[in-house]
Design a protein around this motif. Sequence first.
Motif, PDB file in Angstrom:
ATOM      1  N   PHE A  61      42.740  45.606  41.577  1.00 44.11           N
ATOM      2  CA  PHE A  61      42.714  44.291  42.238  1.00 44.11           C
ATOM      3  C   PHE A  61      43.014  44.481  43.710  1.00 44.11           C
ATOM      4  O   PHE A  61      43.639  45.456  44.131  1.00 44.11           O
ATOM      5  CB  PHE A  61      43.732  43.338  41.595  1.00 44.11           C
ATOM      6  CG  PHE A  61      45.083  43.968  41.405  1.00 44.11           C
ATOM      7  CD1 PHE A  61      45.998  44.012  42.438  1.00 44.11           C
ATOM      8  CD2 PHE A  61      45.416  44.557  40.187  1.00 44.11           C
ATOM      9  CE1 PHE A  61      47.230  44.621  42.260  1.00 44.11           C
ATOM     10  CE2 PHE A  61      46.648  45.162  40.002  1.00 44.11           C
ATOM     11  CZ  PHE A  61      47.554  45.200  41.049  1.00 44.11           C
ATOM     12  N   THR A  62      42.503  43.525  44.469  1.00 43.94           N
ATOM     13  CA  THR A  62      42.836  43.449  45.885  1.00 43.94           C
ATOM     14  C   THR A  62      43.171  41.989  46.139  1.00 43.94           C
ATOM     15  O   THR A  62      43.041  41.168  45.230  1.00 43.94           O
ATOM     16  CB  THR A  62      41.623  43.860  46.748  1.00 43.94           C
ATOM     17  OG1 THR A  62      40.490  43.124  46.280  1.00 43.94           O
ATOM     18  CG2 THR A  62      41.344  45.348  46.655  1.00 43.94           C
ATOM     19  N   LYS A  63      43.616  41.662  47.314  1.00 49.89           N
ATOM     20  CA  LYS A  63      43.947  40.263  47.590  1.00 49.89           C
ATOM     21  C   LYS A  63      42.721  39.403  47.285  1.00 49.89           C
ATOM     22  O   LYS A  63      41.625  39.678  47.779  1.00 49.89           O
ATOM     23  CB  LYS A  63      44.360  40.111  49.056  1.00 49.89           C
ATOM     24  CG  LYS A  63      44.954  38.761  49.364  1.00 49.89           C
ATOM     25  CD  LYS A  63      45.628  38.772  50.736  1.00 49.89           C
ATOM     26  CE  LYS A  63      46.035  37.378  51.172  1.00 49.89           C
ATOM     27  NZ  LYS A  63      46.983  36.742  50.278  1.00 49.89           N
ATOM     28  N   ASN A  64      42.882  38.434  46.415  1.00 51.64           N
ATOM     29  CA  ASN A  64      41.837  37.479  46.016  1.00 51.64           C
ATOM     30  C   ASN A  64      40.765  38.009  45.063  1.00 51.64           C
ATOM     31  O   ASN A  64      39.864  37.259  44.684  1.00 51.64           O
ATOM     32  CB  ASN A  64      41.131  36.854  47.232  1.00 51.64           C
ATOM     33  CG  ASN A  64      42.033  35.898  47.974  1.00 51.64           C
ATOM     34  OD1 ASN A  64      42.194  36.000  49.177  1.00 51.64           O
ATOM     35  ND2 ASN A  64      42.667  34.978  47.260  1.00 51.64           N
ATOM     36  N   TYR A  65      40.835  39.287  44.651  1.00 51.91           N
ATOM     37  CA  TYR A  65      39.789  39.788  43.765  1.00 51.91           C
ATOM     38  C   TYR A  65      40.370  40.599  42.598  1.00 51.91           C
ATOM     39  O   TYR A  65      41.202  41.491  42.805  1.00 51.91           O
ATOM     40  CB  TYR A  65      38.777  40.660  44.530  1.00 51.91           C
ATOM     41  CG  TYR A  65      38.038  39.865  45.569  1.00 51.91           C
ATOM     42  CD1 TYR A  65      37.038  38.975  45.189  1.00 51.91           C
ATOM     43  CD2 TYR A  65      38.376  39.967  46.913  1.00 51.91           C
ATOM     44  CE1 TYR A  65      36.384  38.199  46.144  1.00 51.91           C
ATOM     45  CE2 TYR A  65      37.727  39.195  47.874  1.00 51.91           C
ATOM     46  CZ  TYR A  65      36.738  38.310  47.473  1.00 51.91           C
ATOM     47  OH  TYR A  65      36.107  37.545  48.405  1.00 51.91           O
ATOM     48  N   ALA A  66      39.875  40.273  41.413  1.00 47.03           N
ATOM     49  CA  ALA A  66      40.243  41.034  40.212  1.00 47.03           C
ATOM     50  C   ALA A  66      38.998  41.780  39.745  1.00 47.03           C
ATOM     51  O   ALA A  66      37.953  41.163  39.515  1.00 47.03           O
ATOM     52  CB  ALA A  66      40.724  40.074  39.125  1.00 47.03           C
ATOM     53  N   HIS A  67      39.108  43.095  39.623  1.00 50.19           N
ATOM     54  CA  HIS A  67      37.966  43.919  39.234  1.00 50.19           C
ATOM     55  C   HIS A  67      38.071  44.235  37.743  1.00 50.19           C
ATOM     56  O   HIS A  67      39.086  44.792  37.299  1.00 50.19           O
ATOM     57  CB  HIS A  67      37.944  45.227  40.027  1.00 50.19           C
ATOM     58  CG  HIS A  67      37.783  45.000  41.506  1.00 50.19           C
ATOM     59  ND1 HIS A  67      36.630  45.317  42.185  1.00 50.19           N
ATOM     60  CD2 HIS A  67      38.622  44.457  42.413  1.00 50.19           C
ATOM     61  CE1 HIS A  67      36.773  44.986  43.472  1.00 50.19           C
ATOM     62  NE2 HIS A  67      37.981  44.460  43.621  1.00 50.19           N
ATOM     63  N   LEU A  68      37.031  43.908  36.986  1.00 54.59           N
ATOM     64  CA  LEU A  68      37.062  44.124  35.538  1.00 54.59           C
ATOM     65  C   LEU A  68      36.252  45.356  35.155  1.00 54.59           C
ATOM     66  O   LEU A  68      35.380  45.812  35.908  1.00 54.59           O
ATOM     67  CB  LEU A  68      36.518  42.895  34.794  1.00 54.59           C
ATOM     68  CG  LEU A  68      37.110  41.538  35.185  1.00 54.59           C
ATOM     69  CD1 LEU A  68      36.736  40.488  34.139  1.00 54.59           C
ATOM     70  CD2 LEU A  68      38.619  41.588  35.363  1.00 54.59           C
ATOM     71  N   SER A  69      36.513  45.859  33.947  1.00 54.55           N
ATOM     72  CA  SER A  69      35.897  47.116  33.506  1.00 54.55           C
ATOM     73  C   SER A  69      34.375  47.014  33.369  1.00 54.55           C
ATOM     74  O   SER A  69      33.681  48.021  33.430  1.00 54.55           O
ATOM     75  CB  SER A  69      36.513  47.560  32.177  1.00 54.55           C
ATOM     76  OG  SER A  69      36.576  46.473  31.284  1.00 54.55           O
ATOM     77  N   ASN A  70      33.839  45.806  33.176  1.00 49.19           N
ATOM     78  CA  ASN A  70      32.375  45.693  33.065  1.00 49.19           C
ATOM     79  C   ASN A  70      31.706  45.443  34.419  1.00 49.19           C
ATOM     80  O   ASN A  70      30.533  45.092  34.484  1.00 49.19           O
ATOM     81  CB  ASN A  70      32.008  44.569  32.077  1.00 49.19           C
ATOM     82  CG  ASN A  70      32.407  43.201  32.605  1.00 49.19           C
ATOM     83  OD1 ASN A  70      33.108  43.095  33.617  1.00 49.19           O
ATOM     84  ND2 ASN A  70      31.967  42.155  31.930  1.00 49.19           N
ATOM     85  N   GLY A  71      32.478  45.601  35.498  1.00 53.52           N
ATOM     86  CA  GLY A  71      31.897  45.460  36.840  1.00 53.52           C
ATOM     87  C   GLY A  71      32.049  44.066  37.424  1.00 53.52           C
ATOM     88  O   GLY A  71      31.798  43.865  38.615  1.00 53.52           O
ATOM     89  N   THR A  72      32.446  43.107  36.595  1.00 52.90           N
ATOM     90  CA  THR A  72      32.636  41.735  37.102  1.00 52.90           C
ATOM     91  C   THR A  72      33.782  41.709  38.115  1.00 52.90           C
ATOM     92  O   THR A  72      34.789  42.398  37.931  1.00 52.90           O
ATOM     93  CB  THR A  72      32.994  40.778  35.936  1.00 52.90           C
ATOM     94  OG1 THR A  72      31.967  40.878  34.961  1.00 52.90           O
ATOM     95  CG2 THR A  72      33.158  39.344  36.390  1.00 52.90           C
ATOM     96  N   ILE A  73      33.619  40.922  39.138  1.00 51.00           N
ATOM     97  CA  ILE A  73      34.716  40.703  40.101  1.00 51.00           C
ATOM     98  C   ILE A  73      35.048  39.207  40.082  1.00 51.00           C
ATOM     99  O   ILE A  73      34.160  38.368  40.279  1.00 51.00           O
ATOM    100  CB  ILE A  73      34.309  41.149  41.522  1.00 51.00           C
ATOM    101  CG1 ILE A  73      33.983  42.651  41.522  1.00 51.00           C
ATOM    102  CG2 ILE A  73      35.435  40.853  42.518  1.00 51.00           C
ATOM    103  CD1 ILE A  73      33.435  43.172  42.840  1.00 51.00           C
ATOM    104  N   LEU A  74      36.295  38.902  39.771  1.00 52.35           N
ATOM    105  CA  LEU A  74      36.708  37.496  39.724  1.00 52.35           C
ATOM    106  C   LEU A  74      37.464  37.159  41.007  1.00 52.35           C
ATOM    107  O   LEU A  74      38.329  37.916  41.441  1.00 52.35           O
ATOM    108  CB  LEU A  74      37.611  37.228  38.516  1.00 52.35           C
ATOM    109  CG  LEU A  74      37.031  37.551  37.139  1.00 52.35           C
ATOM    110  CD1 LEU A  74      38.071  37.284  36.047  1.00 52.35           C
ATOM    111  CD2 LEU A  74      35.773  36.718  36.890  1.00 52.35           C
TER     112      LEU A  74
END
Length: 373
Positions: free
Chosen positions: A176-189
């Motif tokens: 994760f970075t500020k404002n972004y959650a990186h998921l294992s399937n490549g999705t960025i929330l």
Amino acid sequence: MSKPSYDVVIAGAGIVGTACAAELSESGLRVAVVEPKMVGGGATAAGMGHLAVMDDSPDQFALTRYSQLLWKALVPELPDDAEYLPCGSLWIAADDFEMAEVHRKFAYYRDRNVPVEVLDSQSLAEAEPNLRPGMAGALLMSDDSVVYSPNAARYLAEKAKRYGADFRLHQSLTSFTKNYAHLSNGTILNTEWILLANGTAAANLVPGLQMQPRKGHLLITDRYPGFVNHQLIELGYLKSAHSVSTDSVAFNVQPRRTGQLLIGSSRQYGTNNPAVESAMLSKMLARAVEYMPNIGTLQSIRTWTGFRAATPDKLPLIGPHPDFDHLYLATGHEGLGISTSLATAKILADQLLHRSPSIAFAPYLPARVMQHA
Ligand SMILES: Cc1cc2nc3c(=O)[nH]c(=O)nc-3n(C[C@H](O)[C@H](O)[C@H](O)COP(=O)(O)OP(=O)(O)OC[C@H]3O[C@@H](n4cnc5c(N)ncnc54)[C@H](O)[C@@H]3O)c2cc1C
């Protein structure tokens, strides 16, 4: 910059993550929960589900009692398969030395309005006829209870969904970075906050987090209704739970609503191997037989292990990471995460929404166990 899609992305759908999801979404936040496996399948499925109040420290007492009252308030809405059982706990004193501790605990709880009673040797024998004769007595804590935690977690997840939470199963939070959650399937929330409720695995995502896995064994028997009537714990359990280096076992037996018995408990540091260890299991069962001679005649159905997330001071980590204001933690609950999940969720909601806190949350802030580079 546009508004993030979520207010909070929660990593982990154990009892802690689902409790947080239910509380935060009910409070109006937009919540996503990321879970690589299934809801309630981690330590939550391995635990005993004893909803207990403990007094190792004033801060532990405050958290466990607050959470117990939240569980009591939740009971009317829990589904039947959560198997809530208001059986109470008996802390067993084997001798006069331990009986002195019963009296100390009695005074402590009575002074804090927790329903509590001292049983003498005869009353204890009548309450639990399968205990070995000659026990000194016990402390009865009648507000303690038992729940089947994987189903309680499933209920909390359903509740969160009713309030709009978005569950993303079979994916994990990888970074994760500020404002972004990186998921294992490549999705960025896109999110305002990240909340790590992923138990022992939180240490993989947060460098310098002082937390280690503490292995435990459990065994479940066939159905023997009435064999035990309360959650039974030897007072020596406190010694074993406090030990920070050695392997330990303690007599800890729980009645389930199905009539089955859960038999525990063991504690081990220094291993990540989930295999059932016959030496540890034998030691644990020998302790159970010492307290309940006939327990050895019961039919075992299954044994398993799980890992508690242990912090150095035995208190959980609830609140912001000291160095990253977008990162929050809800982990480190050791052997009390089912008990304290609901209080954890309330405290986090108080913090994120700047509500006036129901209990002081400073003792649980993660900063106390962070090693800074
Ligand atoms: C033998 C034993 C007996 C116990 N008995 C009791 C008891 O009687 N009473 C009590 O209160 N407590 C008890 N506990 C403790 C209790 O089980 C735990 O404290 C509690 O279940 C912790 O819940 P959790 O949601 O934090 O963790 P977990 O249930 O482990 O959930 C964490 C979740 O995070 C997921 N995850 C991992 N990595 C990631 C990632 N990168 N991204 C997203 N998700 C991720 C995992 O798949 C998991 O589902 C016991 C524990 C053990 C081992």
